[in-house]
Design a protein around this motif. Structure first.
Motif, PDB file in Angstrom:
ATOM      1  N   GLY A 118     -24.138 -15.582   3.586  1.00  0.00           N
ATOM      2  CA  GLY A 118     -23.968 -14.828   2.357  1.00  0.00           C
ATOM      3  C   GLY A 118     -25.171 -14.992   1.443  1.00  0.00           C
ATOM      4  N   PHE A 119     -25.170 -14.283   0.337  1.00  0.00           N
ATOM      5  CA  PHE A 119     -26.252 -14.376  -0.640  1.00  0.00           C
ATOM      6  C   PHE A 119     -25.640 -14.445  -2.027  1.00  0.00           C
ATOM      7  N   TRP A 120     -25.906 -15.548  -2.749  1.00  0.00           N
ATOM      8  CA  TRP A 120     -25.428 -15.730  -4.113  1.00  0.00           C
ATOM      9  C   TRP A 120     -26.498 -15.231  -5.080  1.00  0.00           C
ATOM     10  N   ILE A 121     -26.051 -14.574  -6.149  1.00  0.00           N
ATOM     11  CA  ILE A 121     -27.001 -14.051  -7.121  1.00  0.00           C
ATOM     12  C   ILE A 121     -26.387 -14.103  -8.518  1.00  0.00           C
ATOM     13  N   GLY A 122     -27.182 -14.556  -9.476  1.00  0.00           N
ATOM     14  CA  GLY A 122     -26.747 -14.586 -10.864  1.00  0.00           C
ATOM     15  C   GLY A 122     -27.327 -13.422 -11.637  1.00  0.00           C
ATOM     16  N   THR A 123     -26.652 -13.054 -12.724  1.00  0.00           N
ATOM     17  CA  THR A 123     -27.172 -12.032 -13.637  1.00  0.00           C
ATOM     18  C   THR A 123     -27.211 -12.611 -15.042  1.00  0.00           C
ATOM     19  N   MET A 124     -28.011 -11.988 -15.893  1.00  0.00           N
ATOM     20  CA  MET A 124     -28.157 -12.456 -17.271  1.00  0.00           C
ATOM     21  C   MET A 124     -28.627 -11.304 -18.135  1.00  0.00           C
ATOM     22  N   PRO A 153     -27.780 -18.114 -15.460  1.00  0.00           N
ATOM     23  CA  PRO A 153     -27.380 -18.705 -14.178  1.00  0.00           C
ATOM     24  C   PRO A 153     -28.601 -19.012 -13.333  1.00  0.00           C
ATOM     25  N   ASN A 154     -28.616 -20.190 -12.748  1.00  0.00           N
ATOM     26  CA  ASN A 154     -29.822 -20.679 -12.096  1.00  0.00           C
ATOM     27  C   ASN A 154     -29.433 -21.750 -11.075  1.00  0.00           C
ATOM     28  N   GLY A 155     -30.459 -22.277 -10.378  1.00  0.00           N
ATOM     29  CA  GLY A 155     -30.290 -23.483  -9.576  1.00  0.00           C
ATOM     30  C   GLY A 155     -29.283 -23.381  -8.444  1.00  0.00           C
ATOM     31  N   ILE A 156     -29.142 -22.212  -7.832  1.00  0.00           N
ATOM     32  CA  ILE A 156     -28.172 -22.035  -6.756  1.00  0.00           C
ATOM     33  C   ILE A 156     -28.656 -22.759  -5.502  1.00  0.00           C
ATOM     34  N   CYS A 157     -27.803 -23.638  -4.943  1.00  0.00           N
ATOM     35  CA  CYS A 157     -28.129 -24.344  -3.707  1.00  0.00           C
ATOM     36  C   CYS A 157     -26.845 -24.859  -3.077  1.00  0.00           C
ATOM     37  N   ASN A 163     -19.807 -29.098   2.152  1.00  0.00           N
ATOM     38  CA  ASN A 163     -19.203 -27.809   1.785  1.00  0.00           C
ATOM     39  C   ASN A 163     -19.080 -27.632   0.267  1.00  0.00           C
ATOM     40  N   TYR A 164     -20.219 -27.879  -0.398  1.00  0.00           N
ATOM     41  CA  TYR A 164     -20.302 -27.659  -1.832  1.00  0.00           C
ATOM     42  C   TYR A 164     -21.374 -26.609  -2.128  1.00  0.00           C
ATOM     43  N   GLY A 165     -21.099 -25.822  -3.161  1.00  0.00           N
ATOM     44  CA  GLY A 165     -22.117 -24.977  -3.753  1.00  0.00           C
ATOM     45  C   GLY A 165     -22.430 -25.481  -5.148  1.00  0.00           C
ATOM     46  N   TYR A 166     -23.679 -25.302  -5.587  1.00  0.00           N
ATOM     47  CA  TYR A 166     -24.119 -25.761  -6.897  1.00  0.00           C
ATOM     48  C   TYR A 166     -24.815 -24.616  -7.625  1.00  0.00           C
ATOM     49  N   TYR A 167     -24.646 -24.581  -8.928  1.00  0.00           N
ATOM     50  CA  TYR A 167     -25.388 -23.631  -9.742  1.00  0.00           C
ATOM     51  C   TYR A 167     -25.435 -24.148 -11.176  1.00  0.00           C
TER      52      TYR A 167
END
Length: 297
Positions: A118-124, A153-157, A163-167
């Motif tokens: 998948g691909f995570w993306i933030g907006t602002m 939103p930043n720092g996605i990893c 099995n954790y996501g971070y942002y």
């Protein structure tokens, strides 16, 4: 919730990987097949590349912000208005999905492929308006909102082993953690605060996980990329010769090189500066990382 202590211990020596000045360098991605680094100069509406194929640059009519590779010749690139499939040879692009067409005052920001394709993306908000940003995941043709009410939103990893996501929300100096489903990567619970950096007045920007599950966060106006262990403790740091470090990425033949984009916006170089703000850096043999997963399209 952990409040971290600043750690000034540094490792590695920064080299200039690419001297082209980015007003706002972001989104570095090492393509494991092409052996190129791709990144964006967001405010100047450019996608840049350097590596085995030499220096490349593509100019667009809207701001790009993040990249994920699909195969040797294609990448997903987040632009202001949507996710596009970009041809890495010609620069041609086609729209995959729109982002917030009902919010023309918003743009895309940080993004990263997750371990499930998948691909995570933030907006602002274009001007960083408070609480106007959101977080999404695009997976197998579906765009689903994951969080809302964010400012930057930043720092996605991702920590695949756990099995954790971070942002992060950079404007609030907070990094969140959320549990993910082992099978498909969708959220299984509510976010929790992983790092609270507000007491130290640190601003977490882009981030990446190393092979041990440590988070490396580039600190805006912090002149370094800081390592945080899985329990949230500050560890060593990669010191930078410029102030605005923005986002790290692992690359090189064995993924022990760390590339870091930087920003020149709002800054003037000192007369005796050896490295210009906005240059793209590399730390050779810094720490063991891993290749970014491909995005499924």
């Amino acid at each position: 919730m952990r409040e971290t202590e600043q750690n000034s211990v540094g490792i590695g020596q920064a080299e200039v990987f690419d001297q082209r000045i980015c007003s706002l360098g972001e989104g570095p991605l090492w393509h494991p097949q092409r052996k190129n680094l791709y990144w964006v100069d967001l405010l100047n509406k450019r996608v840049l590349a350097n590596g085995a194929d030499g220096e490349r640059a593509w100019e667009f009519d809207e701001m790009p912000s993040a990249i994920g590779w699909v195969d040797r010749d294609r990448a997903v690139v987040a632009f202001e208005s949507g996710l596009h499939l970009m041809d890495l040879n010609s620069g041609d692009r086609t729209l995959l999905c729109a982002l917030e067409p009902d919010l023309p005052g918003n743009r895309s920001n940080d993004g990263r492929a997750d371990p499930w394709g998948g691909f995570w993306i933030g907006t602002m908000g274009m001007e960083g308006e408070p609480d106007q940003g959101n977080l999404y995941r695009w997976y197998k043709g579906e765009l689903r909102q994951l969080d809302s009410g964010m400012t930057v939103p930043n720092g996605i990893c991702f920590d695949r082993a756990r099995n954790y996501g971070y942002y992060a929300d950079s404007a609030k100096s907070l990094v969140y953690r959320v549990a993910l489903n082992e099978e498909d990567g969708w959220l299984t619970g509510e976010r929790e605060v992983f790092l609270d950096l507000s007491a130290q007045k640190l601003i977490p920007d882009g981030a990446v996980m190393d092979g041990q599950g440590n988070m490396w966060s580039s600190l805006w106006d912090g002149a370094r990329t800081q390592c945080f262990t899985p329990d949230g403790s500050a560890s060593v740091a990669l010191q930078a010769p410029v102030i605005r470090t923005t986002c790290p990425a692992f690359g090189g033949d064995d993924f022990t090189d760390m590339y870091v984009t930087t920003a020149a916006v709002g800054l003037e170089d000192a007369p005796d500066a050896k490295v210009s703000n906005g240059a793209t850096l590399v730390y050779r043999n810094a720490v063991k990382g891993h290749p970014e997963p491909a995005v499924i399209v």
